[in-house]
Design a protein around this motif. Structure first.
Motif, PDB file in Angstrom:
ATOM      1  N   LYS A  48       0.867  -1.638  -0.177  1.00 52.80           N
ATOM      2  CA  LYS A  48      -0.024   0.672  -0.054  1.00 52.80           C
ATOM      3  C   LYS A  48       0.824   1.223   0.010  1.00 52.80           C
ATOM      4  O   LYS A  48       1.910   1.030   0.537  1.00 52.80           O
ATOM      5  CB  LYS A  48      -1.016   0.023   1.418  1.00 52.80           C
ATOM      6  CG  LYS A  48      -1.950  -1.559   1.147  1.00 52.80           C
ATOM      7  CD  LYS A  48      -3.265  -1.020   2.382  1.00 52.80           C
ATOM      8  CE  LYS A  48      -3.691  -2.220   1.911  1.00 52.80           C
ATOM      9  NZ  LYS A  48      -5.117  -1.992   3.516  1.00 52.80           N
ATOM     10  N   THR A 105       0.010   5.339   0.361  1.00 49.23           N
ATOM     11  CA  THR A 105      -0.388   6.500   0.055  1.00 49.23           C
ATOM     12  C   THR A 105      -0.534   7.683  -1.172  1.00 49.23           C
ATOM     13  O   THR A 105      -0.142   7.382  -2.066  1.00 49.23           O
ATOM     14  CB  THR A 105      -0.546   7.956   1.308  1.00 49.23           C
ATOM     15  OG1 THR A 105       0.552   8.532   1.182  1.00 49.23           O
ATOM     16  CG2 THR A 105       0.398   7.266   3.051  1.00 49.23           C
ATOM     17  N   PRO A 106      -2.131   8.410  -1.641  1.00 49.59           N
ATOM     18  CA  PRO A 106      -2.464   8.715  -2.933  1.00 49.59           C
ATOM     19  C   PRO A 106      -0.886   9.974  -2.640  1.00 49.59           C
ATOM     20  O   PRO A 106      -0.514  10.428  -3.632  1.00 49.59           O
ATOM     21  CB  PRO A 106      -3.542   9.742  -2.903  1.00 49.59           C
ATOM     22  CG  PRO A 106      -4.432   8.627  -1.782  1.00 49.59           C
ATOM     23  CD  PRO A 106      -3.014   8.071  -1.124  1.00 49.59           C
ATOM     24  N   HIS A 115      -3.393  -2.306  -4.788  1.00 51.23           N
ATOM     25  CA  HIS A 115      -4.796  -2.120  -3.916  1.00 51.23           C
ATOM     26  C   HIS A 115      -4.102  -0.211  -4.820  1.00 51.23           C
ATOM     27  O   HIS A 115      -3.592   0.714  -4.089  1.00 51.23           O
ATOM     28  CB  HIS A 115      -4.247  -1.686  -2.895  1.00 51.23           C
ATOM     29  CG  HIS A 115      -4.129  -2.685  -2.114  1.00 51.23           C
ATOM     30  ND1 HIS A 115      -5.125  -4.083  -2.194  1.00 51.23           N
ATOM     31  CD2 HIS A 115      -2.368  -3.987  -1.861  1.00 51.23           C
ATOM     32  CE1 HIS A 115      -4.298  -5.041  -0.926  1.00 51.23           C
ATOM     33  NE2 HIS A 115      -2.435  -4.551  -1.082  1.00 51.23           N
ATOM     34  N   ASN A 158      -5.455   3.319  -4.958  1.00 48.45           N
ATOM     35  CA  ASN A 158      -6.301   4.114  -4.500  1.00 48.45           C
ATOM     36  C   ASN A 158      -6.186   5.848  -4.486  1.00 48.45           C
ATOM     37  O   ASN A 158      -6.222   6.810  -3.607  1.00 48.45           O
ATOM     38  CB  ASN A 158      -6.497   4.263  -2.588  1.00 48.45           C
ATOM     39  CG  ASN A 158      -4.429   4.116  -2.487  1.00 48.45           C
ATOM     40  OD1 ASN A 158      -3.889   4.468  -3.636  1.00 48.45           O
ATOM     41  ND2 ASN A 158      -3.758   4.401  -1.326  1.00 48.45           N
ATOM     42  N   ILE A 159      -6.012   5.672  -6.215  1.00 45.37           N
ATOM     43  CA  ILE A 159      -5.355   7.261  -6.124  1.00 45.37           C
ATOM     44  C   ILE A 159      -6.166   7.271  -8.495  1.00 45.37           C
ATOM     45  O   ILE A 159      -7.001   6.160  -8.429  1.00 45.37           O
ATOM     46  CB  ILE A 159      -4.432   7.364  -6.919  1.00 45.37           C
ATOM     47  CG1 ILE A 159      -4.537   9.415  -7.197  1.00 45.37           C
ATOM     48  CG2 ILE A 159      -3.870   6.500  -7.590  1.00 45.37           C
ATOM     49  CD1 ILE A 159      -2.479   9.844  -6.700  1.00 45.37           C
ATOM     50  N   GLU A 160      -7.266   8.298  -8.711  1.00 42.94           N
ATOM     51  CA  GLU A 160      -7.456   8.681  -9.653  1.00 42.94           C
ATOM     52  C   GLU A 160      -7.027   8.469 -10.520  1.00 42.94           C
ATOM     53  O   GLU A 160      -5.282   9.165 -10.516  1.00 42.94           O
ATOM     54  CB  GLU A 160      -8.486   9.328  -9.406  1.00 42.94           C
ATOM     55  CG  GLU A 160      -9.461   9.407 -10.785  1.00 42.94           C
ATOM     56  CD  GLU A 160     -11.079  10.866 -10.225  1.00 42.94           C
ATOM     57  OE1 GLU A 160     -11.285  10.727 -11.269  1.00 42.94           O
ATOM     58  OE2 GLU A 160     -10.899  11.519  -9.259  1.00 42.94           O
ATOM     59  N   GLN A 188      -4.581  -0.753 -12.088  1.00 41.83           N
ATOM     60  CA  GLN A 188      -4.955  -2.443 -11.296  1.00 41.83           C
ATOM     61  C   GLN A 188      -4.488  -3.267 -11.558  1.00 41.83           C
ATOM     62  O   GLN A 188      -4.734  -4.085 -12.501  1.00 41.83           O
ATOM     63  CB  GLN A 188      -6.263  -2.392 -10.214  1.00 41.83           C
ATOM     64  CG  GLN A 188      -6.984  -2.893  -9.085  1.00 41.83           C
ATOM     65  CD  GLN A 188      -7.584  -3.327  -8.064  1.00 41.83           C
ATOM     66  OE1 GLN A 188      -8.691  -2.352  -8.789  1.00 41.83           O
ATOM     67  NE2 GLN A 188      -7.452  -3.619  -6.724  1.00 41.83           N
TER      68      GLN A 188
END
Length: 361
Positions: free
Chosen positions: A130, A132-133, A156, A158-160, A169
């Motif tokens: 993982k 963070t953005p 995973h 987690n960002i556009e 992904q």
């Protein structure tokens, strides 16, 4: 688990060795101890992960702070390298920038695989753990400052994803040992498209480097547009008339896997396009009344004036209120070719226009 090491100051790559050559290199290094890690210059031992990927490792623990990789991460790197080579680009695993290309703030970067073709450079990053953005954006900015495009594969996500930050992904099948890339499933709301299959990682990387990955692919192209109508009774003259209920732009006919777009005549800003797509001659042929601004007679519509369907016989307004509640069967009555311009695209939700499309042809 690096894929490269130093042999008398020359870089060698694990993926260039078949099984026999790998064992020969292992035997030579056992006697000469000539191989050194690229990260800290420590002695090297040759290993193969449980997923079958050949790699170089530190012969013994030491002060080196290079973070270890999982076997999945290492195998994904190998697949990216294979896709890069298939595209005719030069792959460099665990690549660092030359001194002249270190970002202006002095921060270096290291790409999982740097693909180079002349002056063009694309950094492929596998993020199996993982992240963070904010960290993703920070690392992407380092690449941008060095004139390198960054493309990300997330376990995973987690960002556009965007034009500036292509992110996808990936999934791993342990039985087949194959990674696959899934394009953003949010785009595939159309029933015809929601089962769009993922793409093998190696083929995806090869396609990225040969022009198959395209952002906002529909803009500037022409597409067939389907016209749907209902036949209903006019409240004013009681005769039957056809009304336009739906317009469907068949993006997927030319761009397989892309979402089709639908609209009615009430969408804000769509009216000039509707009049262009459905001129008076087409309306007469389909027995549809004029499309124009009329004043509603209904209190529930606050007697507002709006662009509306009209009766083919008396030109009376066919209220949107009744249209939404009508039980008549909808019919596909015609198709026209339209150009999907950048201005038209802005009338639709951005996520159904501004996305990455992979040409599987």
């Amino acid at each position: 688990m690096p894929l490269k090491c130093l042999n008398d100051r020359n870089i060698i790559y694990a993926f260039n060795y078949d099984d026999d050559a790998w064992e020969a290199l292992r035997a030579t290094n056992k006697s000469t101890k000539s191989l050194r890690t690229a990260c800290c210059g420590a002695e090297v031992t040759l290993k193969t992960s449980h997923l079958g990927t050949k790699y170089f490792a530190h012969a013994r623990k030491g002060p080196c702070v290079t973070a270890p990789m999982t076997a999945e991460h290492l195998l994904a790197q190998a697949h990216i390298i294979e896709g890069t080579q298939a595209a005719g680009w030069l792959p460099e695993p665990e690549a660092n920038p030359p001194i002249s290309e270190i970002t202006p703030n002095g921060r270096e970067w290291q790409a999982d695989v740097l693909a180079t073709n002349g002056r063009a450079k694309i950094a492929f990053e596998v993020q199996w753990s993982k992240q963070t953005p904010n960290e993703t954006l920070h690392r992407q900015e380092r690449y941008r400052a060095s004139g390198v495009r960054g493309l990300w594969f997330f376990r995973h996500l987690n960002i556009e994803t965007s034009k500036e930050l292509p992110a996808f992904q990936i999934y791993f099948n342990e039985d087949t040992r194959i990674f696959k890339v899934q394009l953003d499933p949010l785009h595939y709301m159309d029933d015809e498209l929601k089962h769009t299959p993922p793409i093998p990682l190696q083929a995806f990387v090869q396609g990225c480097l040969t022009g198959k990955l395209i952002y906002a692919p529909a803009i500037g192209l022409t597409f067939p547009m389907e016209i749907f109508t209902k036949n209903k009774q006019c409240k004013r003259c009681l005769k039957m008339t056809n009304i336009v209920t739906r317009l469907k732009i068949r993006i997927s006919d030319k761009l397989p896997g892309c979402p089709n777009l639908e609209t009615d005549i009430y969408r804000a800003g769509i009216q000039p396009y509707v009049l262009e797509w459905l001129p008076a001659a087409t309306l007469r042929e389909l027995k549809i009344g004029k499309l124009k601004v009329r004043k509603s007679f209904m209190q529930v519509e606050r007697q507002a004036s709006y662009f509306s369907n009209g009766c083919f016989h008396c030109d009376g307004i066919q209220p949107e209120y009744y249209e939404e509640r009508s039980l008549e069967v909808e019919h596909l009555v015609s198709k026209v070719e339209i150009e999907f311009t950048e201005a038209l695209a802005k009338l639709f939700s951005a996520r159904f226009v501004n996305y990455w499309w992979f040409n599987r042809a």
